[in-house]
Write a protein that holds these residues in place. Structure first.
Motif, PDB file in Angstrom:
ATOM      1  N   THR A 296       0.865  -1.183   0.000  1.00  0.00           N
ATOM      2  CA  THR A 296       0.000   0.000   0.000  1.00  0.00           C
ATOM      3  C   THR A 296       0.898   1.228   0.000  1.00  0.00           C
ATOM      4  OG1 THR A 296      -1.852  -1.048   1.125  1.00  0.00           O
ATOM      5  CG2 THR A 296      -1.640   1.333   1.385  1.00  0.00           C
ATOM      6  N   THR A 297       0.574   2.219  -0.820  1.00  0.00           N
ATOM      7  CA  THR A 297       1.472   3.361  -0.969  1.00  0.00           C
ATOM      8  C   THR A 297       0.708   4.573  -1.489  1.00  0.00           C
ATOM      9  OG1 THR A 297       3.579   4.062  -1.982  1.00  0.00           O
ATOM     10  CG2 THR A 297       2.135   2.676  -3.319  1.00  0.00           C
ATOM     11  N   VAL A 298       1.422   5.671  -1.658  1.00  0.00           N
ATOM     12  CA  VAL A 298       0.845   6.918  -2.168  1.00  0.00           C
ATOM     13  C   VAL A 298       1.487   7.219  -3.517  1.00  0.00           C
ATOM     14  CG1 VAL A 298       0.567   9.401  -1.799  1.00  0.00           C
ATOM     15  CG2 VAL A 298       0.383   7.816   0.139  1.00  0.00           C
ATOM     16  N   ARG A 299       0.660   7.374  -4.536  1.00  0.00           N
ATOM     17  CA  ARG A 299       1.161   7.614  -5.894  1.00  0.00           C
ATOM     18  C   ARG A 299       1.299   9.111  -6.152  1.00  0.00           C
ATOM     19  NH1 ARG A 299      -2.341   4.677  -9.944  1.00  0.00           N
ATOM     20  NH2 ARG A 299      -1.069   2.923  -9.193  1.00  0.00           N
ATOM     21  N   GLN A 300       2.488   9.495  -6.624  1.00  0.00           N
ATOM     22  CA  GLN A 300       2.729  10.873  -7.047  1.00  0.00           C
ATOM     23  C   GLN A 300       2.735  10.917  -8.578  1.00  0.00           C
ATOM     24  OE1 GLN A 300       5.450  13.332  -4.567  1.00  0.00           O
ATOM     25  NE2 GLN A 300       6.443  11.391  -4.106  1.00  0.00           N
ATOM     26  N   ASP A 301       2.061  11.893  -9.148  1.00  0.00           N
ATOM     27  CA  ASP A 301       1.971  12.010 -10.601  1.00  0.00           C
ATOM     28  C   ASP A 301       3.140  12.849 -11.110  1.00  0.00           C
ATOM     29  OD1 ASP A 301       1.305  12.292 -13.252  1.00  0.00           O
ATOM     30  OD2 ASP A 301      -0.801  12.756 -12.894  1.00  0.00           O
ATOM     31  N   PHE A 302       4.283  12.204 -11.333  1.00  0.00           N
ATOM     32  CA  PHE A 302       5.467  12.928 -11.768  1.00  0.00           C
ATOM     33  C   PHE A 302       5.328  13.458 -13.193  1.00  0.00           C
ATOM     34  CE2 PHE A 302       7.171   9.988  -8.494  1.00  0.00           C
ATOM     35  CZ  PHE A 302       7.608  10.949  -7.587  1.00  0.00           C
ATOM     36  N   SER A 303       4.542  12.776 -14.014  1.00  0.00           N
ATOM     37  CA  SER A 303       4.302  13.287 -15.370  1.00  0.00           C
ATOM     38  C   SER A 303       3.602  14.636 -15.320  1.00  0.00           C
ATOM     39  CB  SER A 303       3.459  12.287 -16.165  1.00  0.00           C
ATOM     40  OG  SER A 303       4.171  11.092 -16.403  1.00  0.00           O
ATOM     41  N   ALA A 304       2.635  14.762 -14.423  1.00  0.00           N
ATOM     42  CA  ALA A 304       1.936  16.035 -14.267  1.00  0.00           C
ATOM     43  C   ALA A 304       2.873  17.107 -13.726  1.00  0.00           C
ATOM     44  CB  ALA A 304       0.730  15.865 -13.340  1.00  0.00           C
ATOM     45  N   VAL A 305       3.753  16.734 -12.802  1.00  0.00           N
ATOM     46  CA  VAL A 305       4.716  17.696 -12.267  1.00  0.00           C
ATOM     47  C   VAL A 305       5.592  18.244 -13.391  1.00  0.00           C
ATOM     48  CG1 VAL A 305       6.734  17.979 -10.776  1.00  0.00           C
ATOM     49  CG2 VAL A 305       4.754  16.687  -9.958  1.00  0.00           C
ATOM     50  N   GLY A 306       6.099  17.337 -14.238  1.00  0.00           N
ATOM     51  CA  GLY A 306       6.946  17.777 -15.339  1.00  0.00           C
ATOM     52  C   GLY A 306       6.209  18.657 -16.322  1.00  0.00           C
ATOM     53  N   ALA A 307       5.017  18.238 -16.730  1.00  0.00           N
ATOM     54  CA  ALA A 307       4.250  19.000 -17.722  1.00  0.00           C
ATOM     55  C   ALA A 307       3.854  20.374 -17.193  1.00  0.00           C
ATOM     56  CB  ALA A 307       3.008  18.206 -18.127  1.00  0.00           C
ATOM     57  N   ARG A 308       3.370  20.418 -15.953  1.00  0.00           N
ATOM     58  CA  ARG A 308       2.936  21.703 -15.403  1.00  0.00           C
ATOM     59  C   ARG A 308       4.122  22.640 -15.167  1.00  0.00           C
ATOM     60  NH1 ARG A 308      -2.205  21.485 -13.123  1.00  0.00           N
ATOM     61  NH2 ARG A 308      -2.053  23.764 -13.076  1.00  0.00           N
TER      62      ARG A 308
END
Length: 345
Positions: A296-308
């Motif tokens: 069980t974990t927490v997902r970070q949206d790194f693609s969104a971080v890069g795009a934004r």
């Protein structure tokens, strides 16, 4: 007999070569390359055909001199062997390429005023139009606060009060989600293995964990500290195993790599997961669903971080956004797997 002109294979074709092949002027080729509307379709087709046949590639250096634009962005990165920074860097490069920009990256082992200043000078000399700077901890934040920026700068990685635009994942929310999940599963308390003390993201996860326990009327146990590595998680797991049977039934680990070490240490101590101790991590690395048990974990949206981040930087470069304290915060998501099954009554 007409003498054939043979172009040396060592010299790349020039715009003049394309013009001769297409039977047009140098200026017409330039207009086609620049997307000028006042070119007949037939002429445009001839020029494009000549470009393809000759393998012409536009000289980016000459274009930069003419337009004063290099279409190159800088990135100052650190700790790129870790999953989060590595994923962020890849996302930044991918987003920049999608916008037609190249990326020049400077990776720093240490983030100090001196190393940041040297990196900014290097990127300025390379003609970058703007910079995305990783600011994972207090040293990086302090360095950025002291330096003047010769171009727009966007930070990624942590919340701060610098007055510099930036993008970050809501670390406190992620910690609240996972801590709340473990409490809702029936655990009376949740222990925490934190990341390094000088990382703002680690501090934010501690704050989110502590606030969730306090809101539930639970006194927070003293957090342990690691360095993001599986080895530090393993050593912490050995210590945590000694608290099993004395109130420890759930552990929130600040990243998945340390959680891997915790799981091994508990297993070696004869502690079952999740029957005896539930374990949850943070990041959702690709391997986490193949841990034993799946994590069980927490997902970070790194693609969104890069795009934004790239979008924000280009908005600053083009004057579509001000250089004030614009802050874009991206929400993380809880991923529930077998390592945190509900605690038996």
């Amino acid at each position: 007999m007409e003498q054939l002109q043979v172009r040396s294979p060592l010299r790349p074709p020039t715009m003049a070569d394309v013009a001769r092949r297409a039977g047009v002027s140098h200026q017409t080729v330039s207009r086609v390359l620049g997307g000028h509307p006042n070119v007949r379709n037939e002429t445009r087709a001839k020029v494009l055909r000549a470009i393809e046949e000759m393998g012409y590639r536009r000289n980016s250096s000459a274009r930069a001199l003419a337009t004063r634009r290099t279409r190159t962005l800088g990135v100052i990165a650190s700790h790129t062997t870790l999953y989060g920074p590595a994923s962020t860097l890849f996302a930044l490069e991918e987003a920049a390429r999608a916008e037609g920009y190249l990326v020049s990256t400077v990776s720093l082992r240490e983030m100090t005023v001196a190393t940041f200043s040297e990196a900014l000078d290097h990127l300025r000399d390379g003609g970058v139009e703007g910079v995305v700077a990783f600011a994972p901890g207090q040293p990086a934040v302090a360095a950025l606060a002291e330096l003047r920026h010769p171009f727009p700068v966007v930070t990624v990685g942590s919340q701060h009060g610098l007055g510099i635009p930036g993008v970050n994942v809501d670390q406190r929310l992620g910690a609240r989600l996972v801590t709340g999940h473990l409490l809702a599963a029936g655990h009376r308390s949740v222990w925490h293995l934190a990341g390094p003390g000088d990382w703002q993201e680690a501090a934010d996860r501690v704050a989110g964990w502590r606030a969730t326990l306090e809101a539930a009327g639970v006194e927070a146990p003293p957090p342990l500290s690691g360095d993001w590595s599986p080895l530090s998680g393993y050593r912490a797991g050995q210590e945590l195993a000694g608290w099993v049977g004395r109130g420890l039934t759930a552990v929130f680990v600040a990243n998945d790599q340390m959680a891997l070490g915790v799981l091994r240490a508990l297993r070696e101590a004869g502690v079952r997961t999740p029957q005896d101790v539930a374990v949850a991590g943070f990041d959702d690395i690709p391997e986490s669903e193949f841990f034993a048990p799946p994590l069980t974990t927490v997902r970070q949206d790194f693609s969104a971080v890069g795009a934004r981040s790239i979008t924000l930087l280009l908005d600053l470069i083009e004057g579509r956004a001000s250089s004030g304290a614009t802050r874009i915060v991206i929400e993380p998501h809880l991923v529930v797997r077998a390592s945190s099954s509900p605690y038996p009554p």
